[in-house]
Design an enzyme around this catalytic site. Structure first.
Site, mmCIF file in Angstrom:
data_model
loop_
_atom_site.group_PDB
_atom_site.id
_atom_site.type_symbol
_atom_site.label_atom_id
_atom_site.label_comp_id
_atom_site.label_asym_id
_atom_site.label_seq_id
_atom_site.Cartn_x
_atom_site.Cartn_y
_atom_site.Cartn_z
ATOM 1 N N THR A 107 -4.249 -6.416 -10.342
ATOM 2 C CA THR A 107 -3.601 -6.840 -11.576
ATOM 3 C C THR A 107 -2.624 -7.913 -11.126
ATOM 4 O OG1 THR A 107 -3.959 -4.698 -12.610
ATOM 5 C CG2 THR A 107 -2.007 -5.865 -13.330
ATOM 6 N N SER A 117 -1.294 1.582 -16.515
ATOM 7 C CA SER A 117 -0.086 1.913 -15.741
ATOM 8 C C SER A 117 0.862 0.721 -15.657
ATOM 9 C CB SER A 117 -0.464 2.289 -14.305
ATOM 10 O OG SER A 117 -1.220 3.449 -14.289
HETATM 11 N N1 GLY Z 1 -6.104 -1.804 -15.115
HETATM 12 C C1 GLY Z 1 -4.956 -1.284 -14.525
HETATM 13 C C2 GLY Z 1 -3.952 -0.795 -15.507
HETATM 14 O O1 GLY Z 1 -3.985 -1.191 -16.652
HETATM 15 O O2 GLY Z 1 -3.109 -0.013 -15.177
#
Ligand code: GLY
Length: 562
Positions: free
Chosen positions: A371, A443
Site C-alpha cells: 500500500t 487496516s
Molecule cells: N489492502 C490493505 C488494506 O486495506 O488494509
C-alpha cells in the site's frame, strides 16, 4: 578457523549494533510546507503545487495521481484509499474512496461447489478486482476543498507520465519479483514484462492519454465515459465481474473520523470501513496508564505492554468491524477508555498472555502489505494524511495496457469464507463477508495528531495488518521517547496481531537481552521471517513552527517542501 569464527562474530555484533544505534538522523526541515511520499517525483509535484499557491487538498490530488504514475506498485487509479484531514481552523474530516464489491458479487463467489476456497480467484486477475474509487476520491476532494484549477494540478502529472520515470534499484527488484504474476494475470504482454533495470526510464503514454481524457471530461470519463466502457469491456473479457453499471454507481463517501485522546494528544484517524482508527484507539487506550517513557524505548517492559494491548485489540478487530453501511459496529464501546481498562485487567508483567485465552477468538489476520501513504502540510497550516492501495504489490497483476494502469485485488480483503484463511492467511468473520456494493475491511490508518489543540503530526504507512502498530510506534517514539520525526521513523519496529501468537520483529533491530527476556516470559519471537514492518511517511510540527519530515529509508521515500 578460530580467527574466522571470531571475525564472523564481531561482524555480526557490529552489524546488530549499527542497526540498533545508527538511527538518530534529523529529517528534512522546512519553514512552512511539505509533502512526504513514496517517491521523489510525487513529493516534488505535490510540493510544487503548494509553492504555486495551491492548498494541501490540491497537493493531495497531485500527489495521489503522481504516485499512480511513478509508483505503480501501490500508487493507483485502479484502486482506492482513505484521507483524513485537518484544516487550519481545526475542522476535521475523512474521505472514504475505498473500492466496492461489484453488483454481481455474492458471499460465496470465491468458493467451489464443495464450499472450498478457489485458489487465486480473489487475488490474481480480473475476478479479484473491486470497483476502483481513486478518481472519485480526488475529484471529491477537489470539488470540496480545491483552490487551483484541475488543469494546473493534473498537467505536471501528465507531463511526468509522458517524460517517464527513472527505475530505482528497489523498483527493479520489485518488477523482477512479480514477473510470474504478470505472466499469469495477463493474456498479452505488458509494459512491465520488459527486463527494466535501475536507471532505465519507463514512459507511461497510455496512462498519460487516460489522464488527459479525465482532465477534459472530469470524473465521469472514468465512471461513465470512454475509459469506463474500455475498462468494463477489458475486465469482462478477462473473466471479471465489473460492468459499466458498477462504475457508474461508484461514489466516494465523507466519513466522521475516529477521535480519541492519549495523554495531552488528540488523535484523529480513519473510521470504518477501515479498522485503523478503532484499533489504534483500542491499543492506545490500553497502554495509556503505563509509564512507557520510564520503561524506555523498545525495552522488554515497553514491548510487553504494547504487545498485550495489541493482542487484545486485534482479537476484537475482525469480529466487530466491516463496512458501516452494511453492519452495525459498536464503535463507542470499542474505543472507550473503560473498555480498554477492562481488556487489560488480566495483563501481568510476569508472564505472556496466551492468545488462546483472549476472546474474540476466531480470526487470524495477515493482509498483504503493499500500500502507500503520503503526508502533506501546506503553508496555510492545513494537513492531509492519505493512505492508498491496490492491495497486493501491483494489485491483481492485471494491467490494462489500453488505459495504462494496474487493477486492484482488493476483493481479497473481504473474508471469502468465515473461519478459513485466504491466500494471505486472512480468516475473516461475518461482519466482513462479501455483499454487492459493500466495501471490504481495511487496516489503513491515515492519522493526524494534535497537541494542545494545535497540529502536531501527520502520519501513516503501508503494511497490511502491521499498519496500525507501525503508526502507533511512530507516535509513541515522538511522544513518549522524545524523538524527532526522522529518528522516530527509522527505529526498528515490532508487531503482534493476536494470531499468530508471536511478536514479529525487524531483524537485527532488537538486542539479544530483550529478545531473551521476552522469550523467558513466554513470548514467541519471529525475527527470521519478519519482513520490513511498515514504511512511514510523516511530518512533525517542531516547537518553532518549522516542519520535520520523516521519509522511511526502508523505501525510496522522500520529503520535499519549502
Ligand atoms: N489492502 C490493505 C488494506 O486495506 O488494509
Amino acid at each position: 578457523m578460530k580467527t574466522i569464527l571470531f571475525l564472523v562474530v564481531v561482524t555480526v555484533l557490529f552489524n546488530c549494533k549499527s542497526n540498533i544505534e545508527n538511527q538518530k538522523t534529523i529529517g528534512v526541515i522546512t519553514d512552512k510546507a511539505m509533502v512526504v511520499s513514496a517517491r521523489k517525483e510525487a513529493s516534488e509535484i505535490g510540493s510544487a503545487i503548494l509553492k504555486k499557491g495551491g492548498n494541501a487538498f490540491d497537493a493531495m490530488v497531485a500527489t495521489e495521481l503522481a504516485l499512480a504514475v511513478c509508483y505503480p506498485y501501490a500508487g493507483n487509479i485502479g484502486g482506492g484509499g482513505f484521507m483524513v484531514y485537518r484544516k487550519n481552523n481545526g475542522e476535521i474530516g475523512a474521505l472514504d474512496y475505498r473500492e466496492k464489491a461489484p453488483l454481481a458479487a455474492s458471499t460465496n463467489m470465491y468458493l467451489d461447489t464443495n464450499g472450498n476456497i478457489i485458489p487465486n480467484k480473489s487475488t490474481i486477475g480480473a475476478t479479484a478486482v473491486g470497483v476502483p474509487g481513486t478518481i472519485a476520491g480526488v475529484f471529491e476532494v477537489h470539488e470540496k476543498f480545491g483552490s487551483l484549477e484541475m488543469e494546473e494540478i493534473m498537467l505536471p502529472v501528465i507531463q511526468l507520465a509522458k517524460k517517464g520515470v527513472v527505475v530505482t534499484e528497489k523498483q527493479e527488484k520489485r518488477i523482477r519479483k512479480h514477473q510470474s504474476g504478470f505472466l499469469r494475470a495477463n493474456k498479452d504482454s505488458i509494459l512491465f514484462q520488459k527486463k527494466w533495470k535501475k536507471g532505465d526510464t519507463i514512459k507511461y503514454h497510455a496512462l498519460a492519454a487516460t489522464l488527459e481524457r479525465i482532465l477534459k471530461f472530469g470524473k465521469d470519463e472514468f465512471y461513465r465515459g470512454e475509459s469506463a466502457k474500455k475498462l468494463a469491456d477489458f475486465l469482462q473479457k478477462n473473466g471479471g465481474y465489473i460492468t459499466t453499471e458498477d462504475l457508474a454507481k461508484y461514489k466516494a463517501k465523507w466519513r466522521k473520523p475516529i477521535q480519541f485522546t492519549y495523554d495531552d494528544l488528540n488523535i484523529i484517524s480513519m473510521s470504518p470501513p477501515s479498522s485503523g482508527g478503532v484499533c489504534l484507539s483500542q491499543i492506545m487506550n490500553g497502554i495509556e496508564s503505563f509509564d512507557l517513557d520510564k520503561y524506555g524505548h523498545n525495552t522488554t517492559k515497553t514491548i510487553q505492554v504494547i504487545t498485550e494491548a495489541e493482542r487484545r485489540a486485534y482479537a476484537d478487530r475482525s469480529h466487530f468491524l466491516g463496512d458501516p453501511d452494511f453492519v452495525s459496529i459498536p464503535v463507542d464501546q470499542l474505543t472507550s477508555k473503560a473498555y480498554a481498562k477492562e481488556r487489560m485487567q488480566d495483563f501481568s508483567f510476569k508472564k505472556a498472555t496466551s492468545s488462546s485465552a483472549v476472546s474474540h477468538g476466531t480470526i487470524t489476520l495477515v493482509e498483504s502489505n503493499e500500500t502507500t501513504h503520503y503526508s502533506i502540510v501546506d503553508q496555510l497550516g492545513n494537513a492531509v494524511s492519505v493512505t492508498t492501495t491496490i492491495n497486493g504489490g501491483y494489485g491483481s497483476k492485471l494491467y490494462c495496457s489500453e488505459l495504462g494502469f494496474f487493477l486492484n485485488n482488493e476483493m481479497d480483503d473481504f473474508s471469502s469464507k468465515p473461519g478459513i484463511p485466504n491466500m494471505f492467511g486472512l480468516v475473516g468473520a461475518k461482519a466482513n463477508e462479501i455483499a454487492p456494493e459493500k466495501r471490504m475491511l481495511s487496516s489503513m490508518t491515515p492519522t493526524i495528531v494534535e497537541k494542545n489543540r494545535n497540529l502536531f503530526m501527520v502520519v501513516g504507512t503501508p503494511g497490511g495488518s502491521t499498519i496500525i502498530t507501525t503508526v502507533l510506534q511512530t507516535i509513541l517514539n515522538v511522544h513518549e521517547f522524545k524523538m524527532g520525526m526522522q529518528e522516530a521513523v527509522n527505529q526498528p519496529r515490532f508487531h503482534h496481531q493476536w494470531l499468530p501468537d508471536d511478536i514479529k520483529m525487524e531483524p537485527n533491530g532488537f538486542t539479544k537481552t530483550v529478545t531473551n527476556e521476552l522469550k523467558n516470559l513466554g513470548y514467541q519471537i519471529d525475527e527470521t521471517k519478519a519482513p520490513v514492518i511498515g514504511k512511514v511517511d510523516a511530518i512533525l510540527i517542531l516547537p518553532n513552527g518549522k516542519l520535520e519530515g520523516g521519509a522511511d529509508p526502508r523505501g525510496d521515500d522522500k520529503a520535499i517542501g519549502f
